[in-house]
Design an enzyme around this catalytic site. Sequence first.
Site, PDB file in Angstrom:
ATOM      1  N   ALA A   8       0.794  -1.231   0.000  1.00 29.79           N
ATOM      2  CA  ALA A   8       0.000   0.000   0.000  1.00 29.79           C
ATOM      3  C   ALA A   8       0.825   1.280   0.000  1.00 29.79           C
ATOM      4  O   ALA A   8       0.296   2.359  -0.259  1.00 29.79           O
ATOM      5  CB  ALA A   8      -0.941   0.018   1.206  1.00 29.79           C
ATOM      6  N   GLY A 135      14.766  -3.680  14.058  1.00 27.95           N
ATOM      7  CA  GLY A 135      14.186  -4.235  15.262  1.00 27.95           C
ATOM      8  C   GLY A 135      15.018  -5.437  15.657  1.00 27.95           C
ATOM      9  O   GLY A 135      15.256  -6.339  14.844  1.00 27.95           O
ATOM     10  N   GLU A 147      11.550 -10.681  23.172  1.00 34.80           N
ATOM     11  CA  GLU A 147      11.389  -9.230  23.058  1.00 34.80           C
ATOM     12  C   GLU A 147      11.867  -8.761  21.694  1.00 34.80           C
ATOM     13  O   GLU A 147      12.749  -9.377  21.096  1.00 34.80           O
ATOM     14  CB  GLU A 147      12.206  -8.531  24.162  1.00 34.80           C
ATOM     15  CG  GLU A 147      12.029  -7.034  24.245  1.00 34.80           C
ATOM     16  CD  GLU A 147      12.894  -6.407  25.330  1.00 34.80           C
ATOM     17  OE1 GLU A 147      12.531  -5.330  25.828  1.00 34.80           O
ATOM     18  OE2 GLU A 147      13.949  -6.992  25.666  1.00 34.80           O
ATOM     19  N   ASN A 161      14.795  -8.375  13.020  1.00 34.86           N
ATOM     20  CA  ASN A 161      13.425  -8.687  12.608  1.00 34.86           C
ATOM     21  C   ASN A 161      13.297  -8.443  11.108  1.00 34.86           C
ATOM     22  O   ASN A 161      13.476  -7.323  10.637  1.00 34.86           O
ATOM     23  CB  ASN A 161      12.442  -7.810  13.384  1.00 34.86           C
ATOM     24  CG  ASN A 161      11.007  -8.032  12.976  1.00 34.86           C
ATOM     25  OD1 ASN A 161      10.672  -9.006  12.303  1.00 34.86           O
ATOM     26  ND2 ASN A 161      10.146  -7.104  13.371  1.00 34.86           N
ATOM     27  N   HIS A 314      20.683   6.400 -30.168  1.00 35.89           N
ATOM     28  CA  HIS A 314      21.977   6.319 -30.828  1.00 35.89           C
ATOM     29  C   HIS A 314      22.998   7.232 -30.155  1.00 35.89           C
ATOM     30  O   HIS A 314      22.654   8.234 -29.534  1.00 35.89           O
ATOM     31  CB  HIS A 314      21.877   6.689 -32.320  1.00 35.89           C
ATOM     32  CG  HIS A 314      20.948   7.814 -32.624  1.00 35.89           C
ATOM     33  ND1 HIS A 314      19.589   7.671 -32.652  1.00 35.89           N
ATOM     34  CD2 HIS A 314      21.184   9.106 -32.940  1.00 35.89           C
ATOM     35  CE1 HIS A 314      19.013   8.823 -32.960  1.00 35.89           C
ATOM     36  NE2 HIS A 314      19.967   9.714 -33.133  1.00 35.89           N
TER      37      HIS A 314
END
Length: 402
Positions: A8, A135, A147, A161, A314
């Site tokens: 998106a 992360g 965590e 992550n 060209h």
Amino acid sequence: MYGVVLAAGRGTRMRPLTDRRPKPLLPVGDRTLLERVFDTAIDVVDEFVVVTGYRGAAIREAIGESYRDHPITYVRQEEALGTAHAVAQADPVVDEDFLVLNGDVIVDASLPRALADAAGTAVAATEVPDPRAYGVISTAEDGSLAEIVEKPADPPTTLANVGCYAFEPSVFEYIERTPTSERGEYEITTTIEHLLTDGHRIDVASYEGTWLDVGRPWEVLAANELALAEFADGVKQVGTVEEGVHLHGPVLVEGGATVRSGAYVEGPVLIREGAEVGPNAYLRGSTVVGPGAHVGHSVEVKNSVLMADASVGHLSYVGDSVLGRDVNVGAGTNVANLRHDDANVRLRVKGESVDTGRRKLGAIVGDAAKTGINTSLNAGVKLGAGETTDPGEVLTRDRLSE
């Protein structure tokens, strides 16, 4: 199992290549970036759900209602309010376990396979030398997720992550309870924190393959280099190759393409359907000549991507560059791709000068731009969609469309 693909975003860091197209439709080798994401997951999902936003109609028109016999449902994220908000748009469609994949990231099929093989909820992670920009994942003694810390100055591990996940439908309840972050967005990592707090086990799916976030213009070149590296050695000729053409290394001439006499091609090179090369042209490096594109007399193209219907007619040189759809390069146009001080080429991204990490980088040219004859484009310069240069102009600063 569903495959929810996030596609998106507006892709502002990719400008000008995204001024007239959504980023997931950028070409990578012989397919779009989005199609490559589908291909990685095709063996582990039954149906795709694509979350669209910016120019979503173009994605639907280009991809259609199915891909390789897998149905596709499109849902729309009206505002870019974060990853959790994007995933939430799939709630009306998804009624069983699902994967979350990014529509602008190059990975290989082992990643969705590892997520699909996990029991229930899982996070994909990969080892990186310096995880401070990611992360960072910490694991418990049993290997499950303990965590995720975003961009820590002192990372507790080297596990990053990857941004791809496996979820059960119950995650939508947690997304509804997810507050906005400091950036004002609903982050899926915050949702995961709530799952952990409530005692849910989250597996960490280890991934050791390719991981390339195609977010900035030079990463289009990197993605195509990876795609063409998959070519087998030798020439595969389906289209027309005239006498007097020299093809060396991995070269694919697709059906309907024409390579005219005197052309010299050093692979890996992909010449797409309907393209014309030559006479007396020189192609080398990881180069893609897109559908209907034209590389004419006394033109050299090196390590570049020419999108559909681009024309370098060209007497020109194009090196380490990306030319958008319908670009027309005037005779005698030359692209510089190397700084005199031999430092890495820098490119402006969202107003800031960024080290691309590339010693050689030429021009990034948006759709339907045109250069006048004898134009010179400096290393790392951007010419916006629909923009032009004057004959003999030397472009040393970006010229972007509004």
